[in-house]
Design a protein around this motif. Structure first.
Motif, PDB file in Angstrom:
ATOM      1  N   SER A  35       0.837  -1.191   0.000  1.00 38.33           N
ATOM      2  CA  SER A  35       0.000   0.000   0.000  1.00 38.33           C
ATOM      3  C   SER A  35       0.875   1.246   0.000  1.00 38.33           C
ATOM      4  O   SER A  35       2.020   1.213   0.468  1.00 38.33           O
ATOM      5  N   TRP A  36       0.308   2.302  -0.529  1.00 31.67           N
ATOM      6  CA  TRP A  36       0.896   3.632  -0.385  1.00 31.67           C
ATOM      7  C   TRP A  36      -0.013   4.446   0.529  1.00 31.67           C
ATOM      8  O   TRP A  36      -1.227   4.520   0.299  1.00 31.67           O
ATOM      9  N   PHE A  37       0.598   5.029   1.551  1.00 27.84           N
ATOM     10  CA  PHE A  37      -0.075   5.961   2.442  1.00 27.84           C
ATOM     11  C   PHE A  37       0.532   7.342   2.199  1.00 27.84           C
ATOM     12  O   PHE A  37       1.626   7.472   1.659  1.00 27.84           O
ATOM     13  N   ARG A  38      -0.166   8.360   2.674  1.00 26.76           N
ATOM     14  CA  ARG A  38       0.405   9.697   2.646  1.00 26.76           C
ATOM     15  C   ARG A  38      -0.009  10.460   3.891  1.00 26.76           C
ATOM     16  O   ARG A  38      -1.043  10.183   4.492  1.00 26.76           O
ATOM     17  N   GLN A  39       0.840  11.418   4.252  1.00 34.00           N
ATOM     18  CA  GLN A  39       0.559  12.248   5.415  1.00 34.00           C
ATOM     19  C   GLN A  39       0.910  13.685   5.089  1.00 34.00           C
ATOM     20  O   GLN A  39       2.084  14.009   4.850  1.00 34.00           O
ATOM     21  N   ALA A  40      -0.105  14.524   5.098  1.00 28.89           N
ATOM     22  CA  ALA A  40       0.084  15.951   4.871  1.00 28.89           C
ATOM     23  C   ALA A  40       0.313  16.631   6.215  1.00 28.89           C
ATOM     24  O   ALA A  40      -0.097  16.105   7.264  1.00 28.89           O
ATOM     25  N   PRO A  41       0.932  17.810   6.223  1.00 27.65           N
ATOM     26  CA  PRO A  41       1.188  18.515   7.491  1.00 27.65           C
ATOM     27  C   PRO A  41      -0.091  18.734   8.274  1.00 27.65           C
ATOM     28  O   PRO A  41      -1.097  19.205   7.725  1.00 27.65           O
ATOM     29  N   ASP A  89      -2.558  16.913  -3.137  1.00 28.82           N
ATOM     30  CA  ASP A  89      -1.799  15.665  -3.085  1.00 28.82           C
ATOM     31  C   ASP A  89      -0.442  15.853  -2.397  1.00 28.82           C
ATOM     32  O   ASP A  89       0.284  14.873  -2.188  1.00 28.82           O
ATOM     33  N   THR A  90      -0.118  17.082  -2.057  1.00 25.31           N
ATOM     34  CA  THR A  90       1.144  17.346  -1.374  1.00 25.31           C
ATOM     35  C   THR A  90       1.176  16.632  -0.025  1.00 25.31           C
ATOM     36  O   THR A  90       0.267  16.794   0.789  1.00 25.31           O
ATOM     37  N   ALA A  91       2.210  15.823   0.181  1.00 29.40           N
ATOM     38  CA  ALA A  91       2.323  15.031   1.404  1.00 29.40           C
ATOM     39  C   ALA A  91       3.627  14.247   1.374  1.00 29.40           C
ATOM     40  O   ALA A  91       4.316  14.206   0.347  1.00 29.40           O
ATOM     41  N   VAL A  92       3.943  13.630   2.498  1.00 24.67           N
ATOM     42  CA  VAL A  92       4.978  12.607   2.524  1.00 24.67           C
ATOM     43  C   VAL A  92       4.298  11.280   2.210  1.00 24.67           C
ATOM     44  O   VAL A  92       3.294  10.934   2.838  1.00 24.67           O
ATOM     45  N   TYR A  93       4.842  10.565   1.233  1.00 27.14           N
ATOM     46  CA  TYR A  93       4.262   9.302   0.798  1.00 27.14           C
ATOM     47  C   TYR A  93       5.089   8.147   1.351  1.00 27.14           C
ATOM     48  O   TYR A  93       6.327   8.144   1.238  1.00 27.14           O
ATOM     49  N   TYR A  94       4.391   7.175   1.915  1.00 30.18           N
ATOM     50  CA  TYR A  94       5.029   6.013   2.521  1.00 30.18           C
ATOM     51  C   TYR A  94       4.518   4.736   1.856  1.00 30.18           C
ATOM     52  O   TYR A  94       3.311   4.613   1.616  1.00 30.18           O
ATOM     53  N   CYS A  95       5.399   3.797   1.608  1.00 29.75           N
ATOM     54  CA  CYS A  95       4.919   2.485   1.185  1.00 29.75           C
ATOM     55  C   CYS A  95       4.936   1.539   2.384  1.00 29.75           C
ATOM     56  O   CYS A  95       5.710   1.726   3.332  1.00 29.75           O
ATOM     57  N   TYR A  96       4.052   0.578   2.320  1.00 31.85           N
ATOM     58  CA  TYR A  96       3.818  -0.341   3.433  1.00 31.85           C
ATOM     59  C   TYR A  96       3.630  -1.730   2.860  1.00 31.85           C
ATOM     60  O   TYR A  96       2.832  -1.929   1.942  1.00 31.85           O
ATOM     61  N   ALA A  97       4.372  -2.689   3.398  1.00 34.83           N
ATOM     62  CA  ALA A  97       4.282  -4.076   2.949  1.00 34.83           C
ATOM     63  C   ALA A  97       3.698  -4.926   4.064  1.00 34.83           C
ATOM     64  O   ALA A  97       4.214  -4.916   5.187  1.00 34.83           O
TER      65      ALA A  97
END
Length: 119
Positions: A35-41, A89-97
């Motif tokens: 999965s891809w997650f994201r976190q905006a400020p 869509d501005t954010a830090v994007y994280y992948c998760y396995a």
């Protein structure tokens, strides 16, 4: 070392395109849903897209038709193609396995990659 490493983030103009990569090191992604997650400020981390080990995909409504997740098991890498990005869509994007239960219970997060959409 068992880890996920994201790359490809950066600055992009609205309407442009960007491709994020998530590469696994020390283990194979064959048995994992990704999965891809994201976190905006100032906001909580949210799930954006996902792909099962069999290739089935799911997307949050806000990115449907613009983002595409894919995987290349031979390269042990998952991609997130971002087309027509928007400032929101501005954010830090994280992948998760997340390992499929039939194979185990391991889970891994990447370190995150910043995506900034601005004109």
């Amino acid at each position: 070392q068992l880890q996920l490493v994201e790359s490809g983030g950066g600055s992009v103009q609205p309407g442009g395109s960007l491709r994020l990569s998530c590469a696994a090191s020390g283990f194979t992604l064959d048995y994992y849903d990704i999965s891809w997650f994201r976190q905006a400020p100032g906001k909580q981390r949210e799930l954006v897209v996902g792909i099962t080990n069999g290739g089935s995909t799911s997307y949050v409504d806000s990115v449907k038709g613009r983002f595409t997740i894919s995987r290349d098991n031979a390269k042990n890498t998952v991609y997130l193609q971002m087309n027509s990005p928007k400032p929101e869509d501005t954010a830090v994007y994280y992948c998760y396995a997340n390992e499929r239960p039939a194979y185990g219970s391991n889970r891994y997060w990447g370190q995150g990659t910043q995506v900034t959409v601005s004109s």
